[in-house]
Design a protein around this motif. Structure first.
Motif, PDB file in Angstrom:
ATOM      1  N   ILE A   1      10.710   5.893  -8.425  1.00  3.79           N
ATOM      2  CA  ILE A   1      11.638   4.871  -7.951  1.00  3.79           C
ATOM      3  C   ILE A   1      11.105   3.504  -8.369  1.00  3.79           C
ATOM      4  CG2 ILE A   1      12.685   3.800  -5.919  1.00  3.79           C
ATOM      5  CD1 ILE A   1      12.465   6.457  -4.500  1.00  3.79           C
ATOM      6  N   PRO A   2      11.856   2.769  -9.201  1.00  5.46           N
ATOM      7  CA  PRO A   2      11.388   1.448  -9.661  1.00  5.46           C
ATOM      8  C   PRO A   2      11.352   0.443  -8.512  1.00  5.46           C
ATOM      9  CG  PRO A   2      13.651   1.819 -10.371  1.00  5.46           C
ATOM     10  CD  PRO A   2      13.178   3.108  -9.759  1.00  5.46           C
ATOM     11  N   THR A   3      10.227  -0.225  -8.358  1.00  7.80           N
ATOM     12  CA  THR A   3      10.063  -1.204  -7.285  1.00  7.80           C
ATOM     13  C   THR A   3       9.369  -2.454  -7.791  1.00  7.80           C
ATOM     14  OG1 THR A   3       7.931  -0.256  -6.630  1.00  7.80           O
ATOM     15  CG2 THR A   3       9.899   0.613  -5.534  1.00  7.80           C
ATOM     16  N   LYS A   4       9.366  -3.462  -6.933  1.00  4.21           N
ATOM     17  CA  LYS A   4       8.601  -4.666  -7.202  1.00  4.21           C
ATOM     18  C   LYS A   4       8.140  -5.227  -5.863  1.00  4.21           C
ATOM     19  CE  LYS A   4      12.474  -7.939  -7.135  1.00  4.21           C
ATOM     20  NZ  LYS A   4      13.200  -8.988  -7.893  1.00  4.21           N
ATOM     21  N   ILE A   5       7.094  -6.042  -5.928  1.00  4.05           N
ATOM     22  CA  ILE A   5       6.583  -6.667  -4.711  1.00  4.05           C
ATOM     23  C   ILE A   5       7.273  -8.014  -4.533  1.00  4.05           C
ATOM     24  CG2 ILE A   5       4.549  -7.433  -3.460  1.00  4.05           C
ATOM     25  CD1 ILE A   5       4.671  -4.433  -4.070  1.00  4.05           C
TER      26      ILE A   5
ATOM     27  N   SER B   1       0.817  -1.212   0.000  1.00  2.57           N
ATOM     28  CA  SER B   1       0.000   0.000   0.000  1.00  2.57           C
ATOM     29  C   SER B   1       0.854   1.266   0.000  1.00  2.57           C
ATOM     30  CB  SER B   1      -0.925  -0.001   1.223  1.00  2.57           C
ATOM     31  OG  SER B   1      -0.163   0.055   2.431  1.00  2.57           O
ATOM     32  N   GLN B   2       2.162   1.127   0.267  1.00  2.00           N
ATOM     33  CA  GLN B   2       3.063   2.282   0.332  1.00  2.00           C
ATOM     34  C   GLN B   2       3.739   2.575  -1.004  1.00  2.00           C
ATOM     35  OE1 GLN B   2       3.263   3.967   3.229  1.00  2.00           O
ATOM     36  NE2 GLN B   2       1.879   2.511   4.207  1.00  2.00           N
ATOM     37  N   THR B   3       3.356   1.856  -2.037  1.00  2.00           N
ATOM     38  CA  THR B   3       4.030   2.043  -3.330  1.00  2.00           C
ATOM     39  C   THR B   3       3.820   3.432  -3.915  1.00  2.00           C
ATOM     40  OG1 THR B   3       2.087   1.069  -4.431  1.00  2.00           O
ATOM     41  CG2 THR B   3       3.952  -0.397  -3.956  1.00  2.00           C
ATOM     42  N   SER B   4       2.789   4.148  -3.466  1.00  2.00           N
ATOM     43  CA  SER B   4       2.524   5.489  -4.006  1.00  2.00           C
ATOM     44  C   SER B   4       3.695   6.432  -3.765  1.00  2.00           C
ATOM     45  CB  SER B   4       1.252   6.067  -3.392  1.00  2.00           C
ATOM     46  OG  SER B   4       1.365   6.130  -1.975  1.00  2.00           O
ATOM     47  N   PHE B   5       4.353   6.280  -2.621  1.00  2.00           N
ATOM     48  CA  PHE B   5       5.507   7.134  -2.331  1.00  2.00           C
ATOM     49  C   PHE B   5       6.597   6.928  -3.374  1.00  2.00           C
ATOM     50  CE2 PHE B   5       3.624   7.055   1.938  1.00  2.00           C
ATOM     51  CZ  PHE B   5       3.703   8.394   2.280  1.00  2.00           C
ATOM     52  N   PHE B   6       6.821   5.692  -3.732  1.00  2.00           N
ATOM     53  CA  PHE B   6       7.868   5.375  -4.698  1.00  2.00           C
ATOM     54  C   PHE B   6       7.482   5.835  -6.090  1.00  2.00           C
ATOM     55  CE2 PHE B   6       8.151   2.346  -1.224  1.00  2.00           C
ATOM     56  CZ  PHE B   6       9.494   2.414  -0.878  1.00  2.00           C
ATOM     57  N   GLN B   7       6.213   5.719  -6.436  1.00  2.00           N
ATOM     58  CA  GLN B   7       5.751   6.129  -7.760  1.00  2.00           C
ATOM     59  C   GLN B   7       5.901   7.629  -7.956  1.00  2.00           C
ATOM     60  OE1 GLN B   7       1.761   4.610  -7.856  1.00  2.00           O
ATOM     61  NE2 GLN B   7       2.402   2.484  -8.283  1.00  2.00           N
ATOM     62  N   VAL B   8       5.586   8.399  -6.916  1.00  2.00           N
ATOM     63  CA  VAL B   8       5.708   9.861  -7.011  1.00  2.00           C
ATOM     64  C   VAL B   8       7.153  10.264  -7.297  1.00  2.00           C
ATOM     65  CG1 VAL B   8       5.592  12.009  -5.679  1.00  2.00           C
ATOM     66  CG2 VAL B   8       3.731  10.350  -5.543  1.00  2.00           C
ATOM     67  N   LEU B   9       8.095   9.527  -6.741  1.00  2.00           N
ATOM     68  CA  LEU B   9       9.510   9.850  -6.900  1.00  2.00           C
ATOM     69  C   LEU B   9      10.177   9.063  -8.023  1.00  2.00           C
ATOM     70  CD1 LEU B   9      10.348   9.891  -3.099  1.00  2.00           C
ATOM     71  CD2 LEU B   9      10.153  11.869  -4.588  1.00  2.00           C
TER      72      LEU B   9
ATOM     73  N   GLU C   1      10.132  -3.804  -2.681  1.00  2.00           N
ATOM     74  CA  GLU C   1      11.575  -3.905  -2.842  1.00  2.00           C
ATOM     75  C   GLU C   1      12.034  -2.921  -3.902  1.00  2.00           C
ATOM     76  OE1 GLU C   1      14.914  -7.128  -4.382  1.00  2.00           O
ATOM     77  OE2 GLU C   1      13.109  -7.861  -3.359  1.00  2.00           O
ATOM     78  N   ILE C   2      13.061  -2.131  -3.582  1.00  2.00           N
ATOM     79  CA  ILE C   2      13.643  -1.191  -4.551  1.00  2.00           C
ATOM     80  C   ILE C   2      14.585  -1.973  -5.454  1.00  2.00           C
ATOM     81  CG2 ILE C   2      15.063   0.878  -4.815  1.00  2.00           C
ATOM     82  CD1 ILE C   2      14.098   1.788  -2.097  1.00  2.00           C
ATOM     83  N   ILE C   3      14.454  -1.749  -6.765  1.00  2.00           N
ATOM     84  CA  ILE C   3      15.201  -2.558  -7.728  1.00  2.00           C
ATOM     85  C   ILE C   3      16.600  -2.015  -7.988  1.00  2.00           C
ATOM     86  CG2 ILE C   3      15.209  -3.454 -10.090  1.00  2.00           C
ATOM     87  CD1 ILE C   3      12.158  -3.297 -10.040  1.00  2.00           C
ATOM     88  N   THR C   4      16.707  -0.711  -8.200  1.00  2.00           N
ATOM     89  CA  THR C   4      18.002  -0.109  -8.555  1.00  2.00           C
ATOM     90  C   THR C   4      18.308   1.082  -7.639  1.00  2.00           C
ATOM     91  OG1 THR C   4      16.943   1.345 -10.180  1.00  2.00           O
ATOM     92  CG2 THR C   4      17.777  -0.780 -10.977  1.00  2.00           C
ATOM     93  N   PRO C   5      19.591   1.451  -7.509  1.00  2.00           N
ATOM     94  CA  PRO C   5      19.939   2.633  -6.718  1.00  2.00           C
ATOM     95  C   PRO C   5      19.304   3.890  -7.318  1.00  2.00           C
ATOM     96  CG  PRO C   5      21.901   1.329  -7.202  1.00  2.00           C
ATOM     97  CD  PRO C   5      20.798   0.777  -8.052  1.00  2.00           C
ATOM     98  N   VAL C   6      18.836   4.760  -6.460  1.00  2.00           N
ATOM     99  CA  VAL C   6      18.165   5.983  -6.926  1.00  2.00           C
ATOM    100  C   VAL C   6      18.754   7.181  -6.195  1.00  2.00           C
ATOM    101  CG1 VAL C   6      15.987   7.222  -7.106  1.00  2.00           C
ATOM    102  CG2 VAL C   6      16.035   4.740  -7.413  1.00  2.00           C
ATOM    103  N   GLU C   7      19.191   8.189  -6.974  1.00  2.00           N
ATOM    104  CA  GLU C   7      19.661   9.446  -6.382  1.00  2.00           C
ATOM    105  C   GLU C   7      18.432  10.274  -6.034  1.00  2.00           C
ATOM    106  OE1 GLU C   7      21.757  12.975  -8.404  1.00  2.00           O
ATOM    107  OE2 GLU C   7      23.407  11.730  -7.663  1.00  2.00           O
ATOM    108  N   LEU C   8      18.063  10.219  -4.775  1.00  2.00           N
ATOM    109  CA  LEU C   8      16.814  10.837  -4.342  1.00  2.00           C
ATOM    110  C   LEU C   8      16.935  12.354  -4.214  1.00  2.00           C
ATOM    111  CD1 LEU C   8      13.933  10.111  -3.415  1.00  2.00           C
ATOM    112  CD2 LEU C   8      14.807  10.043  -1.066  1.00  2.00           C
ATOM    113  N   ILE C   9      18.037  12.823  -3.638  1.00  2.00           N
ATOM    114  CA  ILE C   9      18.246  14.259  -3.436  1.00  2.00           C
ATOM    115  C   ILE C   9      19.677  14.596  -3.831  1.00  2.00           C
ATOM    116  CG2 ILE C   9      18.108  16.167  -1.789  1.00  2.00           C
ATOM    117  CD1 ILE C   9      16.477  14.325   0.038  1.00  2.00           C
ATOM    118  N   LYS C  10      19.840  15.685  -4.558  1.00  2.00           N
ATOM    119  CA  LYS C  10      21.172  16.137  -4.935  1.00  2.00           C
ATOM    120  C   LYS C  10      21.675  17.186  -3.949  1.00  2.00           C
ATOM    121  CE  LYS C  10      20.861  15.270  -9.916  1.00  2.00           C
ATOM    122  NZ  LYS C  10      20.988  15.870 -11.268  1.00  2.00           N
TER     123      LYS C  10
END
Length: 323
Positions: A146-150, A136-144, A156-165
């Motif tokens: 961030i590729p995920t899978k269940i 149910s928390q996937t919305s946070f990842f979608q907004v940013l 589960e996060i699939i790849t490293p993501v530079e969230l903030i520069k």
């Protein structure tokens, strides 16, 4: 019941304290104290206790006290501190080694969450892996984005993501996600901005210079002086060896093409008349090195090898050494 001091008395007490420290100490670290709490500051004070004192205060009060002390003592070197008192800064007075004190200050860092609106001091990268959050928390990842899978009922996060520069402000979505992942990406402590040492002010990077760095910089300076001296034909100690070698090469070249000669030039002329001697000397040199104890005659032949294309050092030293 103790009477609280008035504002005027507080200023006088602060002036007296800062002036006393300026009298006692010749070394001062100017530090930035952004996001440093009182408990953390107390820990730093305890860690530096012995040969260092941390003094915080309003910039206007510190500048005022420095000016007062400079006027009383006539030591205007302290006025160099005033331009450094900008922002949320403090002073560390020390009698210890500046590098060691700076390193000790850097140890006291505390992790901090990414708050909304905060300017990121570093890049924040979310590493791949299981987050432990339900689908149910996937919305946070979608907004940013961030590729995920269940995986086994969790996100589960699939790849490293530079969230903030670095330098960007933290947004509400990034702050919420990092909070859910229990990630405290930032750490804060006192940061040394400038160093005051007996009237001189310099960057803290200077404290990291080693003897090897100083030797390398000195050698680079000597090389530049020598190059400039050679270019404009102005004698200096750095250029003198090169000038002597170059002058000797000119005299040797003149002797080779004329009847004029001298003992060292005779050796070169002898080799030029019979080029086969170059080959003999070239073969003798490796053989002597391999045996470790070649006959004296072979060593002498190797020492006599003096073609025109030799380096400056070989021409200058080899021929003069065979008088």
């Amino acid at each position: 019941m103790a009477v609280k001091p008035t504002k005027a008395e507080k200023k006088q007490n602060y002036d007296a304290k800062l002036c006393q420290l300026l009298d006692e100490f010749n070394q001062i670290l100017v530090v930035n104290a952004d996001n440093v709490g009182s408990n953390q500051l107390q820990s730093i004070r305890r860690g530096l206790r012995g040969d260092s004192i941390v003094l915080m205060g309003k910039n206007t009060m510190m500048k005022r006290s420095v000016r007062i002390h400079a006027e009383k003592t006539g030591n205007n070197a302290f006025l160099n501190l005033i331009p450094l008192l900008v922002g949320n800064v403090g002073l560390i007075f020390t009698k210890g080694d500046l590098k060691e004190v700076s390193e000790e200050v850097a140890k006291y860092k505390v992790g901090a969450p990414a708050r909304v609106g905060l300017v990121a001091p570093i890049d924040v990268v979310v590493q791949p892996g299981n987050t432990g959050l339900d689908p149910s928390q996937t919305s946070f990842f979608q907004v940013l984005n961030i590729p995920t899978k269940i995986n086994k009922g969790t996100v589960e996060i699939i790849t490293p993501v530079e969230l903030i520069k670095k330098g960007d402000k933290v947004g509400s979505s990034e702050a919420a996600l990092l909070s859910k992942l229990a990630i405290r990406p930032f750490s804060y402590g006192l940061v040394v901005l400038s160093v005051y040492d007996n009237g001189s002010v310099f960057s803290p990077e200077v404290l990291d210079l080693t003897d090897d760095d100083l030797v390398a910089k000195f050698a680079s300076g000597v090389s530049m002086v020598a190059s400039l001296s050679l270019a404009i034909s102005y004698p200096t100690l750095a250029a003198a060896p090169h000038m002597f070698v170059n002058a000797y090469k000119n005299v040797l070249a003149l002797a080779v093409v004329t009847e004029y000669s001298f003992p060292e030039a005779d050796k070169v002329k002898e080799y030029l008349k019979d080029p086969s001697k170059f080959a003999v000397a070239a073969v003798a040199a490796p053989a002597a090195a391999a045996s470790g104890g070649a006959p004296a005659a072979a060593k002498e032949e190797a020492k006599k090898e003096e073609p025109e294309e030799e380096s400056d050092d070989d021409i200058g030293m080899g021929l003069f050494g065979d008088d």
